[in-house]
Design an enzyme around this catalytic site. Structure first.
Site, PDB file in Angstrom:
ATOM      1  N   ASP A   1       8.904   5.462   7.426  1.00  0.00           N
ATOM      2  CA  ASP A   1       7.919   4.811   6.551  1.00  0.00           C
ATOM      3  C   ASP A   1       6.927   5.813   5.959  1.00  0.00           C
ATOM      4  OD1 ASP A   1       6.737   2.644   5.303  1.00  0.00           O
ATOM      5  OD2 ASP A   1       5.496   2.114   7.031  1.00  0.00           O
TER       6      ASP A   1
ATOM      7  N   ASN B   1      12.975  -5.663   2.166  1.00  0.00           N
ATOM      8  CA  ASN B   1      12.682  -4.673   1.117  1.00  0.00           C
ATOM      9  C   ASN B   1      13.233  -5.044  -0.262  1.00  0.00           C
ATOM     10  OD1 ASN B   1      12.835  -1.850   3.414  1.00  0.00           O
ATOM     11  ND2 ASN B   1      11.022  -2.869   2.603  1.00  0.00           N
TER      12      ASN B   1
HETATM   13  C1  IPE Z   1       9.806  -0.840   7.255  1.00  0.00           C
HETATM   14  O1  IPE Z   1       8.849  -0.380   6.364  1.00  0.00           O
HETATM   15  C2  IPE Z   1      11.170  -0.690   6.672  1.00  0.00           C
HETATM   16  C3  IPE Z   1      11.646   0.671   6.484  1.00  0.00           C
HETATM   17  C4  IPE Z   1      10.991   1.774   6.756  1.00  0.00           C
HETATM   18  C5  IPE Z   1      12.965   0.763   5.956  1.00  0.00           C
HETATM   19  P1  IPE Z   1       8.087  -1.336   5.340  1.00  0.00           P
HETATM   20  O2  IPE Z   1       7.237  -0.446   4.514  1.00  0.00           O
HETATM   21  O3  IPE Z   1       9.055  -2.205   4.638  1.00  0.00           O
HETATM   22  O4  IPE Z   1       7.223  -2.227   6.316  1.00  0.00           O
HETATM   23  P2  IPE Z   1       5.883  -3.051   6.036  1.00  0.00           P
HETATM   24  O5  IPE Z   1       6.100  -3.868   4.794  1.00  0.00           O
HETATM   25  O6  IPE Z   1       4.788  -2.044   5.863  1.00  0.00           O
HETATM   26  O7  IPE Z   1       5.683  -3.871   7.270  1.00  0.00           O
HETATM   27  C1  IPE Z   2       9.712   3.565   3.561  1.00  0.00           C
HETATM   28  O1  IPE Z   2       8.642   3.994   2.784  1.00  0.00           O
HETATM   29  C2  IPE Z   2      10.983   3.414   2.777  1.00  0.00           C
HETATM   30  C3  IPE Z   2      11.461   2.026   2.635  1.00  0.00           C
HETATM   31  C4  IPE Z   2      10.869   0.974   3.118  1.00  0.00           C
HETATM   32  C5  IPE Z   2      12.678   1.832   1.897  1.00  0.00           C
HETATM   33  P1  IPE Z   2       7.768   2.975   1.963  1.00  0.00           P
HETATM   34  O2  IPE Z   2       8.351   2.851   0.591  1.00  0.00           O
HETATM   35  O3  IPE Z   2       7.573   1.710   2.683  1.00  0.00           O
HETATM   36  O4  IPE Z   2       6.396   3.764   1.863  1.00  0.00           O
HETATM   37  P2  IPE Z   2       4.943   3.147   1.913  1.00  0.00           P
HETATM   38  O5  IPE Z   2       4.842   2.366   3.183  1.00  0.00           O
HETATM   39  O6  IPE Z   2       4.804   2.283   0.712  1.00  0.00           O
HETATM   40  O7  IPE Z   2       4.055   4.336   1.890  1.00  0.00           O
HETATM   41 MG    MG Z   3       6.170   1.086   4.021  1.00  0.00          MG
END
Ligand code: IPE
Ligand code: IPE
Ligand code: MG
Length: 250
Positions: A30, A78
């Site tokens: 993340d 997602n």
């Molecule tokens: C969790 O991260 C999913 C992945 C890293 C693939 P998210 O960014 O989707 O989680 P939330 O929305 O902050 O809980």
């Molecule tokens: C994790 O990074 C990747 C996926 C969830 C696919 P994020 O895209 O959630 O990054 P933040 O949380 O917005 O910084």
């Molecule tokens: Mg995230």
């Protein structure tokens, strides 16, 4: 169950050579979006950088002898993201899968995909299956890539499978136990994760390995995933070695 040699909490100079490593690590990759935002870049640039980090860290885990690594790459939630972002992430998956087939032929890593793959288009599905097929007889680290993965979705599917077996008379309700559920989910046959690392500082599971993480140790780290280095993994491993795992005992 593995016996963990506990590191002494007072020992500040531990290296990963001094400790017993977890057998199975989960990583919630993340922070890609925030990494890009900090640099004035589009979120997709964060995912490109995050994919490079994934390559480095997966290799590092395999090199130091981790047996199972599960990376959370894309959740069942997602899909809510803007279309361009989802498309960019899918392109990165595809690039990785093509690269893994052609470049990793002499590798020891076993590649598996966990999650609901039925939604992927035929070309992606073919790449997923080819990666699994080509790597299945290797003897190295098992790399589970969680794509369109959700812990709740995984349990819903397991319940449906078990309910059908009961309905068809193949299974007696009274024989349903925790082991049967473990055997009915994507990670069947694998040990539960010992350590789950979440970079980017969020204190939540976001639907990752709900069933499997019952006794996992969590390590929340402030670094954003694209900045995550092997030194950060070492830090998490050392922190893990200092934890006192009791599994409900004393
Ligand atoms: C969790 O991260 C999913 C992945 C890293 C693939 P998210 O960014 O989707 O989680 P939330 O929305 O902050 O809980
Ligand atoms: C994790 O990074 C990747 C996926 C969830 C696919 P994020 O895209 O959630 O990054 P933040 O949380 O917005 O910084
Ligand atoms: Mg995230």
């Amino acid at each position: 169950m593995a016996i963990f040699k506990k590191a002494k909490k007072s020992d500040d100079n531990l290296s990963i050579k001094d400790i017993v490593l977890p057998e199975h690590i989960g990583i919630i990759m993340d922070g890609n979006g925030r990494w890009a935002k900090k640099r004035g870049l589009p979120r997709t640039a964060g995912h490109t950088a995050g994919a490079q980090t994934f390559r480095r860290i997966a290799r590092y885990c395999s090199d130091i002898g981790i047996k199972y690594l599960t990376v959370y790459a894309f959740s069942t939630e997602n899909w809510k993201r803007p279309k361009e972002e989802v498309e960019a992430i899918m392109r990165l998956f595809k690039d990785y899968m093509i690269e893994a087939i052609t470049d990793f032929q002499d590798d020891s890593i076993v590649v598996k995909f966990i999650g609901d793959r039925t939604v992927f288009p035929p070309d992606m599905l073919e790449l997923i299956e080819k990666n699994e097929q080509d790597s299945k007889d290797r003897d190295g680290m098992v790399l589970n890539i969680a794509m369109n993965y959700g812990g709740r979705d995984e349990l819903v599917n397991a319940v449906k499978k078990i309910a059908l077996d009961v309905k068809d008379g193949k299974l007696d309700v009274n024989t349903i136990d925790a082991q049967l559920i473990s055997d009915s989910i994507y990670t069947a046959g694998q040990p539960d994760p010992d350590l789950i690392i979440r970079p980017s500082g969020e204190y939540r599971t976001s639907n990752f390995l709900l069933w499997q993480s019952a006794y996992a140790e969590y390590c929340i780290m402030d670094v954003l995933w694209p900045d995550f280095k092997s030194e950060d993994l070492d830090k998490a491993l050392i922190e893990f070695a200092k934890r006192n795992r009791r599994f409900g005992g004393v």
